[in-house]
Design an enzyme around this catalytic site. Structure first.
Site, PDB file in Angstrom:
ATOM      1  N   GLY A 161     -18.520   0.981   9.024  1.00 36.14           N
ATOM      2  CA  GLY A 161     -18.452   0.102   7.853  1.00 36.14           C
ATOM      3  C   GLY A 161     -19.556   0.331   6.842  1.00 36.14           C
ATOM      4  O   GLY A 161     -19.584  -0.328   5.803  1.00 36.14           O
TER       5      GLY A 161
ATOM      6  N   PRO B  87     -20.130   5.107  12.183  1.00 35.04           N
ATOM      7  CA  PRO B  87     -19.764   5.191  10.764  1.00 35.04           C
ATOM      8  C   PRO B  87     -18.859   6.379  10.476  1.00 35.04           C
ATOM      9  O   PRO B  87     -18.939   7.409  11.160  1.00 35.04           O
ATOM     10  CB  PRO B  87     -21.113   5.395  10.072  1.00 35.04           C
ATOM     11  CG  PRO B  87     -21.943   6.092  11.102  1.00 35.04           C
ATOM     12  CD  PRO B  87     -21.498   5.564  12.436  1.00 35.04           C
ATOM     13  N   GLY B  88     -18.020   6.219   9.453  1.00 32.33           N
ATOM     14  CA  GLY B  88     -17.203   7.326   8.977  1.00 32.33           C
ATOM     15  C   GLY B  88     -17.581   7.618   7.535  1.00 32.33           C
ATOM     16  O   GLY B  88     -18.243   8.599   7.209  1.00 32.33           O
TER      17      GLY B  88
ATOM     18  N   ARG C 151      -6.574   5.958  -2.585  1.00 30.15           N
ATOM     19  CA  ARG C 151      -7.477   4.801  -2.555  1.00 30.15           C
ATOM     20  C   ARG C 151      -7.413   3.929  -3.821  1.00 30.15           C
ATOM     21  O   ARG C 151      -7.374   2.700  -3.715  1.00 30.15           O
ATOM     22  CB  ARG C 151      -8.917   5.240  -2.275  1.00 30.15           C
ATOM     23  CG  ARG C 151      -9.063   5.973  -0.946  1.00 30.15           C
ATOM     24  CD  ARG C 151     -10.516   6.183  -0.561  1.00 30.15           C
ATOM     25  NE  ARG C 151     -11.143   4.942  -0.171  1.00 30.15           N
ATOM     26  CZ  ARG C 151     -12.043   4.317  -0.880  1.00 30.15           C
ATOM     27  NH1 ARG C 151     -12.460   4.824  -2.008  1.00 30.15           N
ATOM     28  NH2 ARG C 151     -12.534   3.184  -0.458  1.00 30.15           N
TER      29      ARG C 151
ATOM     30  N   CYS D 128       5.891   9.646  -9.320  1.00 30.54           N
ATOM     31  CA  CYS D 128       6.806   8.694  -9.951  1.00 30.54           C
ATOM     32  C   CYS D 128       6.585   7.290  -9.412  1.00 30.54           C
ATOM     33  O   CYS D 128       7.428   6.750  -8.667  1.00 30.54           O
ATOM     34  CB  CYS D 128       8.241   9.152  -9.750  1.00 30.54           C
ATOM     35  SG  CYS D 128       8.502  10.695 -10.593  1.00 30.54           S
ATOM     36  N   GLU D 129       5.472   6.725  -9.732  1.00 31.18           N
ATOM     37  CA  GLU D 129       5.101   5.362  -9.350  1.00 31.18           C
ATOM     38  C   GLU D 129       4.170   4.861 -10.446  1.00 31.18           C
ATOM     39  O   GLU D 129       3.257   5.595 -10.852  1.00 31.18           O
ATOM     40  CB  GLU D 129       4.265   5.347  -8.053  1.00 31.18           C
ATOM     41  CG  GLU D 129       4.968   5.751  -6.811  1.00 31.18           C
ATOM     42  CD  GLU D 129       5.487   4.573  -6.006  1.00 31.18           C
ATOM     43  OE1 GLU D 129       5.051   3.429  -6.236  1.00 31.18           O
ATOM     44  OE2 GLU D 129       6.338   4.820  -5.149  1.00 31.18           O
TER      45      GLU D 129
ATOM     46  N   TYR E 217     -11.595   9.249   3.525  1.00 25.20           N
ATOM     47  CA  TYR E 217     -10.285   8.632   3.340  1.00 25.20           C
ATOM     48  C   TYR E 217      -9.577   9.204   2.113  1.00 25.20           C
ATOM     49  O   TYR E 217      -8.890   8.508   1.389  1.00 25.20           O
ATOM     50  CB  TYR E 217     -10.412   7.109   3.259  1.00 25.20           C
ATOM     51  CG  TYR E 217     -11.151   6.532   4.450  1.00 25.20           C
ATOM     52  CD1 TYR E 217     -10.565   6.517   5.705  1.00 25.20           C
ATOM     53  CD2 TYR E 217     -12.455   6.040   4.318  1.00 25.20           C
ATOM     54  CE1 TYR E 217     -11.248   6.017   6.809  1.00 25.20           C
ATOM     55  CE2 TYR E 217     -13.142   5.545   5.415  1.00 25.20           C
ATOM     56  CZ  TYR E 217     -12.546   5.543   6.657  1.00 25.20           C
ATOM     57  OH  TYR E 217     -13.216   5.061   7.742  1.00 25.20           O
TER      58      TYR E 217
HETATM   59  N1  LLP Z   1     -14.828   2.072  13.716  1.00 23.79           N
HETATM   60  C1  LLP Z   1     -13.610   1.521  13.670  1.00 23.79           C
HETATM   61  C2  LLP Z   1     -13.087   0.846  14.823  1.00 23.79           C
HETATM   62  C3  LLP Z   1     -12.861   1.589  12.487  1.00 23.79           C
HETATM   63  O1  LLP Z   1     -11.676   1.011  12.417  1.00 23.79           O
HETATM   64  C4  LLP Z   1     -13.396   2.246  11.366  1.00 23.79           C
HETATM   65  C5  LLP Z   1     -12.635   2.364  10.125  1.00 23.79           C
HETATM   66  C6  LLP Z   1     -14.666   2.832  11.481  1.00 23.79           C
HETATM   67  C7  LLP Z   1     -15.355   2.715  12.656  1.00 23.79           C
HETATM   68  C8  LLP Z   1     -15.306   3.588  10.356  1.00 23.79           C
HETATM   69  O2  LLP Z   1     -15.469   2.773   9.244  1.00 23.79           O
HETATM   70  P1  LLP Z   1     -16.342   3.327   8.003  1.00 23.79           P
HETATM   71  O3  LLP Z   1     -17.753   3.544   8.450  1.00 23.79           O
HETATM   72  O4  LLP Z   1     -15.709   4.557   7.516  1.00 23.79           O
HETATM   73  O5  LLP Z   1     -16.277   2.246   6.992  1.00 23.79           O
HETATM   74  N2  LLP Z   1      -9.112   3.741   4.312  1.00 23.79           N
HETATM   75  C9  LLP Z   1     -10.107   2.769   3.969  1.00 23.79           C
HETATM   76  C10 LLP Z   1     -11.098   2.553   5.093  1.00 23.79           C
HETATM   77  C11 LLP Z   1     -10.439   2.157   6.376  1.00 23.79           C
HETATM   78  C12 LLP Z   1     -11.383   2.060   7.515  1.00 23.79           C
HETATM   79  C13 LLP Z   1     -10.655   2.009   8.815  1.00 23.79           C
HETATM   80  N3  LLP Z   1     -11.507   1.870   9.949  1.00 23.79           N
HETATM   81  C14 LLP Z   1     -10.797   3.199   2.685  1.00 23.79           C
HETATM   82  O6  LLP Z   1     -10.449   4.226   2.140  1.00 23.79           O
HETATM   83  O7  LLP Z   1     -11.663   2.496   2.181  1.00 23.79           O
END
Ligand code: LLP
Length: 870
Positions: free
Chosen positions: A715, A752-753, A790, A821-822, A850
């Site tokens: 997050g 984190p992602g 996004r 086409c949206e 993402y």
């Molecule tokens: N751990 C779990 C269990 C998760 O569901 C997620 C993301 C993460 C870690 C990593 O979260 P991050 O650090 O990336 O915020 N597609 C959306 C974000 C969806 C996140 C889904 N889960 C966007 O583009 O903002």
């Protein structure tokens, strides 16, 4: 100072300049006034200066008024006032003090006045006037001593207080109004006397010559009166702030300077909370169309806020959000009022009798609720209880206080309601006592408990910008943010590695577009920043953000473990990183089929369960295994509702009330819960979030026997908009170190992602076509929502630049759209890029997370391919 000696022609234009308390309290500030006035004079303007009392003096005079019965207290306060003025006089090194002492002697006489012991209002008015009489006298002495010939005027000779209908005695003496029309005779008579004048704010006279006070902030109003009387070219209100803002900058550092407002909007903003300008000062100049400008004394080079007639063709936009505290609501409930003739007349008559002016009104079949604003009313508990007693015969009365009125201001409010859904949602979680939409279509007001206002305003301001209800891209109206003005424009925290690699990127785009391009150096740098946080025992990369093999390898080399949400993700990591022990893969699926859990357990991957179903229905599969339990702590957070993963509306995690049942099943089947997991949302920039998650999880974990690991999820956000403050890693490290110390028994994991990869990626696209429809301009790209969804899905804001013309000045505001086409196929709304031509390369920033992974082949258009910079 080099001053022109010749006098100006009689018809030279007038400028009225007003200076408040702090601006007249010290000698350097008077030098500043001399410079500003001298500059106008040098440009051939005749100048009238309006001043407030020295700062704090009006309060001391008021204190004398309040202590009227106590002669010795009055004298003590008086001596303080004498000393303040003598000190400034000494500092100004003026030749004679006679004029000043004349006013001080008159003030002394007032202490012995027969009206003092009873504190009569006429006496109070005369007393209060002395603050401005003294400051203007000192000012005239000083400006003349500096060689700027300045004539002292007594404002009371110009302004006659006009009694208002139903005005009480207090209002007549201490909150008077004046009716002013341009009077060329006055202007000519003054012009015959000289070029520069100084007069008092705040004061007027009654018919009989007695002094009347214009009420708090009345100096602004005096300046307006003079502006109207002389039909000035402009009235300049010089203050200590750069102008009016889209919110109170003390509450909202991202509030934007409002460079241009029409009279009605400025009136509304001033009336509903902004303290910069007194609400009464707009009407007099509005009638005669004299522009009013707010300027910053400390930074005269800034343009300030210009208030004038309606701007034709201006885009409809919310201009500001403001709040007023100390609001009292009076709710009147009656069964008998429905369709009863005269009910409202009866109740309002009671308000009138108590001299109370009603602000907002909400009505229903059996209830009328009104608000009373303390700035318009003398709201004592005494007045309120007498009012309630008078109302009792008609209805049941309830007083609700203290409340705050939160107001959104903008011309054409009713046509913007559809953009306010996020704002309304925010109010949905609160107890709103009253909603009122002004009949002039300029404001929408919500009355809530006073304690809620401070936290609410910054959130609402951000939501208004995000929903594009507040069109901050309109440079004609919105200036820089308070934060930028305070710290300089270099505050943009967003990563811009792509600027230095522009040539490489243009070369890639020359081959083919659209393309995602990733900078591994940036990924590594982000990883190292996180790895330095000592409190975290194990970092996982959430590869759902971007599973590109090179990125996985880079993060593996940085010592990261991996978090997967599908069996395919697990297999992808294992294929990409054959030497990675399965124990370093965490599997955190949601509503996955049974086979995926079985496969993961068989492979020795750590599994997290986030529902009762798997353990209740397939419990035997987990026998003898260590598992993590994903809990839902109740409230989600994140950059958009769709990425909040807490609360009953979110499908993730086991709610707290089911944890016992989960444990029972685990015991029955011999599965060991050795870790707790929580991930409450994505794109969070507040470092304290994880501290609070840790504390909640640690106290929960203490109820378990074998929990060793607390996984706080991911997050971690990155700044998207220029005004976003980045996640403060030092604060995160400190917060985690602190909670870890309180609960040293647990291993701390995170996953984190976005944080690792978002800024490392950009999307390059080529301009295909340009179009104009009405006022709207479109720039079409060869990448759309099929490459980057996004913006369409979350209204996400990605910085967009014309990479081909990176250094050109910004052109017109455009919609940046794709070929899908949206109607939702937008990459950016209301953007100001360098003017685009067909074939230009456009860069969409912060696209590494993402982006490619969420792309699709919608319309059978291939999404952007991926390229990695070494
Ligand atoms: N751990 C779990 C269990 C998760 O569901 C997620 C993301 C993460 C870690 C990593 O979260 P991050 O650090 O990336 O915020 N597609 C959306 C974000 C969806 C996140 C889904 N889960 C966007 O583009 O903002």
């Amino acid at each position: 100072m080099n001053l022109p000696t010749e006098t100006l022609p009689t018809d030279a234009p007038w400028i009225v300049v007003k200076f408040g308390g702090t601006s007249v309290s010290t000698r350097p500030r008077w030098d500043n006034i001399a410079t500003i006035v001298g500059a106008h004079r040098a440009k051939g303007k005749r100048v009238l200066i309006v001043v407030s009392a020295l700062s704090g003096i009006t309060d001391q005079l008021k204190a004398i008024g309040e202590a009227h019965a106590d002669a010795s207290r009055c004298r003590e306060l008086y001596l303080g006032i004498v000393e303040r003025h003598h000190a400034l006089y000494r500092d100004m090194q003026l030749p004679s003090r006679n004029a000043l002492d004349g006013w001080l002697a008159r003030l002394d006489q007032l202490l012995g006045d027969a009206r003092r012991p009873a504190g009569e209002l006429s006496w109070q008015a005369e007393l209060l006037a002395h603050g401005e009489l003294l400051s203007s006298t000192l000012g005239a002495l000083y400006l003349n001593a500096r060689g700027l010939t300045t004539h002292w005027l007594d404002s009371r000779e110009f302004f006659l207080a006009r009694p208002q209908p139903n005005q009480g005695a207090w209002g007549r003496w201490l909150s008077a109004s004046v009716e002013v029309a341009p009077d060329p005779a006055v202007a000519t008579a003054l012009a015959a006397r000289g070029d520069v004048f100084i007069a008092q704010g705040f004061i007027a006279r009654h018919d009989d010559g007695a002094t009347a006070i214009l009420g708090r902030g009345g100096s602004d109003t005096s300046a307006s009166y003079f502006g109207a009387l002389l039909k000035a070219e402009a009235v300049e209100i010089w203050t200590d702030v750069p102008g009016m803002f889209s919110a109170n900058p003390r509450q909202v550092p991202d509030a934007r300077l409002l460079s241009r407002l029409d009279y009605a909007e400025a009136q509304e903003i001033a009336t509903t909370g902004a303290k910069v300008l007194h609400p009464r000062c707009i009407h007099p100049v509005r009638e005669v169309r004299v522009p009013l400008v707010i300027k910053d004394t400390n930074r005269p080079e800034l343009p300030g806020t210009a208030i004038g007639p309606n701007v034709a063709h201006a885009a409809t936009s919310i201009k500001a959000i403001s709040s007023r505290k100390g609001i009292t609501l009076v709710s009147m409930e009656s069964i008998g009022m429905w369709q009863q003739v005269g009910f409202l007349a009866d109740v309002f008559d009671a308000f009138k009798r108590h001299g109370l002016s009603v602000d907002l009104i909400g009505s229903a079949e059996t209830n009328v609720t009104v608000s009373l604003d303390p700035s318009d009313n003398l709201l004592t508990s005494d007045v309120l209880s007498r009012l309630c007693a008078d109302l009792e015969p008609f209805c049941r009365v309830k007083v609700i206080a203290p409340c705050a009125a939160v107001t959104v201001v903008g011309r054409g409010m009713r046509s913007m309601l559809h953009k306010l859904s996020a704002v309304l949602a925010e109010f949905g979680a609160l107890d709103v006592h009253l909603i009122s939409q002004s009949s002039n279509n300029l404001n929408l007001t919500f009355v809530v408990d006073e304690a809620l206002a401070d936290a609410l305003i910054p959130r609402l301001h951000a939501l208004l910008i995000r929903a594009e209800a507040m069109r901050v891209d309109d440079a004609a109206v919105f200036g820089p943010s308070w934060r930028e003005l305070a710290h300089g424009a270099g505050d943009d925290a967003r990563a811009t590695w792509w600027r230095t690699r522009r040539d490489d990127l243009l070369a890639i785009a020359a081959e083919a577009t659209p393309r995602y391009v990733y900078d591994l150096g940036h990924v590594r740098a982000q990883a190292r920043g996180l790895a330095a946080i000592g409190a975290v025992d194990r970092w996982h990369y959430a590869l759902k953000a971007n599973p590109h093999a090179d990125i996985l390898r880079a993060l593996h080399a940085e010592g990261f473990a991996f978090e997967c949400v599908s069996w395919d993700e697990v297999e992808h990591v294992r294929r990409t990183l054959p030497d990675l022990p399965c124990e370093r893969i965490l599997f955190t699926p949601n509503f996955a089929p049974r086979e995926e859990y079985r496969a993961a357990l068989a492979a020795g991957v750590r599994v997290t369960l986030d529902a009762l179903h798997p353990i209740a229905e397939w419990g035997a599969d987990f026998a003898g295994h260590d598992i993590l339990l994903r809990v839902d702590l109740g409230a989600g957070r994140g950059h958009h509702d769709k990425v909040k993963t807490g609360g009953a509306q979110s499908k993730f995690g086991v709610s707290l009330d089911e944890i016992e049942a989960f444990r029972a099943h685990a015991r029955t089947h011999g599965a060991r819960i050795t870790g707790l997991h929580a991930h409450l949302g994505s794109g969070i920039l507040d470092a304290q979030h994880w501290r609070s998650v840790y504390v909640q999880m640690a106290s929960l974990a203490e109820q378990f026997n074998r929990v060793e690991v607390l996984d706080l999820g991911g997050g971690l956000g990155v700044p998207s908009r220029p005004e976003d403050a980045p996640l403060d890693l030092d604060a995160l490290a400190a917060a985690l170190a602190e909670v870890k110390q309180a609960y040293p028994q647990f291993k701390l994991w995170m996953e984190p992602g976005r944080y690792l990869v978002a800024e490392a990626g950009v999307l390059l696209a080529r301009v295909t076509q340009l179009k104009r429809k009405g006022d709207v301009r479109y720039v079409g790209l060869d990448a759309g929502m099929n490459s980057l969804i996004r913006p369409a899905l979350y209204e996400a804001w990605h910085d967009i630049v014309n990479l081909t013309r990176l250094d050109d000045a910004p052109g017109e505001v455009v919609q940046v759209v794709g070929p899908i086409c949206e109607s939702g196929d937008t990459l950016g709304n209301h953007r100001r890029l360098a003017t685009c031509a067909e074939g230009d390369v456009v860069l969409v920033a912060e696209a590494g997370a993402y982006g490619a992974v969420m792309a699709s082949r919608y319309n059978l258009r291939e999404p952007a391919a991926e390229i990695v910079l070494p």
